[in-house]
Structure formats: structure tokens, C-alpha cells
Design a protein around this motif. Structure first.
Motif, PDB file in Angstrom:
ATOM      1  N   LYS A  81      74.555 -49.543  97.768  1.00 23.59           N
ATOM      2  CA  LYS A  81      75.439 -50.618  98.216  1.00 23.59           C
ATOM      3  C   LYS A  81      74.698 -51.693  99.005  1.00 23.59           C
ATOM      4  O   LYS A  81      75.095 -52.860  98.997  1.00 23.59           O
ATOM      5  CB  LYS A  81      76.559 -50.050  99.099  1.00 23.59           C
ATOM      6  N   ARG A  82      73.655 -51.287  99.709  1.00 25.65           N
ATOM      7  CA  ARG A  82      72.908 -52.196 100.570  1.00 25.65           C
ATOM      8  C   ARG A  82      71.469 -52.252 100.058  1.00 25.65           C
ATOM      9  O   ARG A  82      70.719 -51.284 100.222  1.00 25.65           O
ATOM     10  CB  ARG A  82      72.952 -51.733 102.031  1.00 25.65           C
ATOM     11  N   VAL A  83      71.112 -53.359  99.435  1.00 19.57           N
ATOM     12  CA  VAL A  83      69.811 -53.456  98.768  1.00 19.57           C
ATOM     13  C   VAL A  83      68.971 -54.533  99.448  1.00 19.57           C
ATOM     14  O   VAL A  83      69.411 -55.686  99.585  1.00 19.57           O
ATOM     15  CB  VAL A  83      69.968 -53.764  97.270  1.00 19.57           C
ATOM     16  N   GLU A 116      77.049 -59.058  95.887  1.00 21.67           N
ATOM     17  CA  GLU A 116      77.599 -58.369  97.061  1.00 21.67           C
ATOM     18  C   GLU A 116      76.682 -57.270  97.567  1.00 21.67           C
ATOM     19  O   GLU A 116      76.863 -56.768  98.681  1.00 21.67           O
ATOM     20  CB  GLU A 116      78.977 -57.793  96.729  1.00 21.67           C
ATOM     21  N   ARG A 117      75.657 -56.883  96.784  1.00 21.09           N
ATOM     22  CA  ARG A 117      74.736 -55.821  97.214  1.00 21.09           C
ATOM     23  C   ARG A 117      73.559 -56.348  98.038  1.00 21.09           C
ATOM     24  O   ARG A 117      72.890 -55.583  98.718  1.00 21.09           O
ATOM     25  CB  ARG A 117      74.162 -55.107  95.983  1.00 21.09           C
ATOM     26  N   LEU A 118      73.270 -57.638  97.948  1.00 18.44           N
ATOM     27  CA  LEU A 118      72.067 -58.195  98.580  1.00 18.44           C
ATOM     28  C   LEU A 118      72.249 -58.274 100.094  1.00 18.44           C
ATOM     29  O   LEU A 118      73.201 -58.882 100.595  1.00 18.44           O
ATOM     30  CB  LEU A 118      71.788 -59.590  98.013  1.00 18.44           C
ATOM     31  N   ASP A 177      70.046 -48.960 101.430  1.00 20.90           N
ATOM     32  CA  ASP A 177      70.052 -47.788 100.563  1.00 20.90           C
ATOM     33  C   ASP A 177      68.860 -47.807  99.619  1.00 20.90           C
ATOM     34  O   ASP A 177      68.483 -46.761  99.079  1.00 20.90           O
ATOM     35  CB  ASP A 177      71.331 -47.756  99.716  1.00 20.90           C
ATOM     36  N   LEU A 178      68.309 -49.012  99.406  1.00 22.82           N
ATOM     37  CA  LEU A 178      67.238 -49.169  98.428  1.00 22.82           C
ATOM     38  C   LEU A 178      66.452 -50.428  98.754  1.00 22.82           C
ATOM     39  O   LEU A 178      67.030 -51.442  99.164  1.00 22.82           O
ATOM     40  CB  LEU A 178      67.840 -49.300  97.018  1.00 22.82           C
ATOM     41  N   VAL A 229      76.433 -52.012  87.783  1.00 19.91           N
ATOM     42  CA  VAL A 229      77.029 -53.157  87.088  1.00 19.91           C
ATOM     43  C   VAL A 229      76.421 -53.243  85.696  1.00 19.91           C
ATOM     44  O   VAL A 229      75.906 -54.283  85.275  1.00 19.91           O
ATOM     45  CB  VAL A 229      76.840 -54.471  87.887  1.00 19.91           C
ATOM     46  N   ALA A 230      76.514 -52.152  84.945  1.00 20.59           N
ATOM     47  CA  ALA A 230      75.853 -52.064  83.645  1.00 20.59           C
ATOM     48  C   ALA A 230      76.354 -53.123  82.671  1.00 20.59           C
ATOM     49  O   ALA A 230      75.564 -53.690  81.905  1.00 20.59           O
ATOM     50  CB  ALA A 230      76.046 -50.671  83.055  1.00 20.59           C
TER      51      ALA A 230
END
Length: 346
Positions: A42-44, A61-63, A109-110, A159-160
């Protein structure tokens, strides 16, 4: 080694072994994973600008934040979740601007990076991973990699379907390049100089990712004669000796001043009106950064290097193609200034 550090190293060892196994598969997969990210991070944290652009297009929204400054004009063209993000610094390459303490405080998270990565870069990533325990994913990002890159990161971020749509758009751009180059024999392709900076005297050498788009689209990079490498300064005397057919830039001030300068007018590209300034909003179409933001630039560049080669490069078709891709990437229409430049063939 202190006891705490030793225990941490032993705890991380199985994950490092898994990551090293993926490193051996790297030539085929073009991916390096260190650690095990959450099922859907979720948090990249984007380690560098190419990764930030990739996340911004796939899952804004993940950035967590921008590794570079983004102008207000660029932000206005991007989805709302991206407009208020802070500048958090970059972890990638030389001159990292974020400390490991600050990185840990952001609780990502990544960590995602995209682009070129050699043995030294992998070693640096491993060191960060060992010290923080934060999963790291490095994804290759040369132009031919973009379809697979978009699919891979789309799946990674949950988000494939979005990744697949963008991957298919990237494949269409690459197919256009192949179509145009099939109609242009190698000896009929123009020589090209890419002028960076306010004076136009910085360029990418042979193999530089900064000039990849030029060579990929069938331009013969004159600066390759100066050797292999990344970016280098070029003298005007050397450029006069090369006397390229086409000059490209992303610096509007340089593009405006060069035709007024007698020294630059000595170059046939300037005299013949083949000095072209690529759009830079929301990100550069040639470079700045060398990421998926270059996809609209492929069609634009083909039309300038090989005018009239195929019907898809005619002004109306070109405008429609690039506008559709821009809307897919960023959810906005092309800026008015870019549309006017396309209509003028500049």
C-alpha cells in the motif's frame, strides 16, 4: 559484529538467499527482488524518478512521495492523489538524498526502483535491504522492457488490469517503431545530436540511457563517436565537425536561442529548421526521467526523424495517437502548448 547486528543478519539470511536466486534469473526476468513484499503493497517508496513515474501511472494512491521536484504545471496534468505529495528524496544511484533513518520512519511496504542496474547497484540495494529489512524490487526499464515492466508492477501493486492496458499501449508504440524502421534502410537514417542543458553542450554517449530513445527510433547518435558511457560535455567545435542532420533538445530556452546564435547557425540542422524541442509536461518525452514517460515521445520522435514514413506519422493521426496515450497515462488531455507544437510539426 555486535550481538544485535549478528542476530539481524542471521534473521535476514534466508530472505537474502531467496533474493540471490532471483538475481541468477535476472538476464531472463529483468527483475531483482530482495525480501518478500506484502501481497499488495500500500505504501511504496520510489527509489528514483523512473520508478516514481511508473507508480504514478499505475497506482498513484500507492506513491509515498516524489524523489524529485515536480513543477506546478506538471502536477496540474496528473491525477489528484499525486498533486499534494511531498518531495521525499531519492535512494537510487549516486547522490542519494534520503537517509535510512528517514526511509524507515516513512514505513514503506516496498521500495521500488526501475531502470538500469548493474552489479554495483545491486550491491547497494542489498546493503539497504540488510540494514532496513524493507523489501526492495528492482525492475529493468529500457524501452523494450516497458510492456513487461508495466504488467509486472501492475500485478505487484494489485492493479493488473491497469498494468495490462498500459502494457498494450506500450506494445502499440513499439510496433510503430518497428513499422517505421522497416521502411527506412539503415543508411537512410539521420544523424542526430541530443543537446541537454541551457547551452545544449551536454549529451549522452554510446549506450547511455539518456539517448536510448534516439537510437531506438533509428537516429544515429553522433556523440557515440566520443565513446561509451553516460552523459558528457561536448565542445561546439566537436559538434561542428559532426554536423548532424537533426538536433534534439528538451530545453526550451536553448531551442529558442540557438537559431539566433551565429555559431549554432553554422550547423545544417539549425539552418534547415531541424532543431526540435521535445515536450516536457508532465515529464520529458526523450529523457527526464528515462522512464515510461518516453512512450508518447516515440511517435513524436519518429515523425521528426522519418517524416512521412508511414500514415500514422501524419499530423492529424499523430496528434490523435499521442493525445490518446497521454489520457491513458495521466488522465488528462495534452497541454495547449504541446498541441500547438504538434500542429506546427515542431
Amino acid at each position: 559484529m555486535k550481538r544485535r547486528a549478528l542476530l539481524q543478519a542471521l534473521a535476514l539470511a534466508p530472505l537474502l538467499a531467496a533474493g540471490s536466486g532471483l538475481m541468477r534469473a535476472m538476464p531472463a526476468q529483468r527483475v531483482l527482488r530482495l525480501g518478500a513484499p506484502a501481497d499488495t503493497p500500500k505504501r511504496v517508496f520510489a527509489a528514483g524518478a523512473p520508478a516514481a513515474v511508473l507508480i504514478a501511472a499505475l497506482a498513484p494512491e500507492r506513491l509515498l512521495g516524489w524523489p524529485m521536484r515536480v513543477s506546478p504545471e506538471a502536477l496540474a496534468l496528473l491525477p489528484a492523489p499525486l498533486r499534494a505529495l511531498p518531495v521525499v528524496g531519492r535512494l537510487a544511484g549516486r547522490g542519494s538524498t534520503v537517509s535510512l533513518e528517514r526511509l524507515l520512519a516513512m514505513q514503506p511496504d516496498l521500495v521500488l526502483d526501475a531502470g538500469d542496474f548493474d552489479a554495483n547497484y545491486r550491491s547497494s540495494a542489498e546493503r539497504v535491504w540488510r540494514q532496513t529489512g524493507i523489501p526492495i524490487e528492482l525492475v529493468a526499464g529500457r524501452l523494450p522492457d516497458h510492456p513487461a515492466q508495466l504488467r509486472h508492477v501492475g500485478r505487484l501493486l494489485g492493479v493488473a488490469a491497469r498494468g495490462e492496458a498500459l502494457a498494450q499501449a506500450a506494445e502499440a508504440q513499439l510496433a510503430l517503431v518497428r513499422e517505421v524502421l522497416a521502411a527506412r534502410p539503415a543508411d537512410a537514417r539521420p544523424t542526430v545530436y541530443y543537446g541537454r542543458g541551457g547551452d545544449g553542450l551536454e549529451s549522452g554517449l554510446a549506450g547511455s540511457i539518456n539517448t536510448e530513445v534516439i537510437e531506438f527510433c533509428g537516429g544515429r547518435n553522433v556523440a557515440a563517436a566520443a565513446g561509451n558511457g553516460c552523459l558528457a560535455r561536448v565542445s561546439l567545435e566537436q559538434l561542428l565537425a559532426w554536423d548532424p542532420d537533426v538536433i534534439l533538445t528538451q530545453d526550451a530556452a536553448f531551442a529558442a536561442s540557438a537559431p539566433q546564435d551565429p555559431r549554432w547557425r553554422s550547423l545544417r540542422a539549425v539552418r534547415s529548421g531541424r532543431l526540435h524541442c521535445a515536450p516536457t509536461l508532465p515529464f520529458g518525452w526523450l529523457d527526464g526521467p528515462p522512464g515510461i514517460n518516453r512512450l508518447p515521445g516515440l511517435a513524436w520522435l519518429l515523425a521528426r526523424l522519418h517524416p512521412g514514413a508511414v500514415p500514422a506519422l501524419a499530423p492529424g493521426a499523430l496528434h490523435a495517437r499521442i493525445d490518446a496515450l497521454h489520457r491513458l497515462l495521466w488522465g488528462s488531455r495534452l497541454p495547449a502548448g504541446t498541441v500547438a507544437a504538434l500542429e506546427r510539426g515542431r
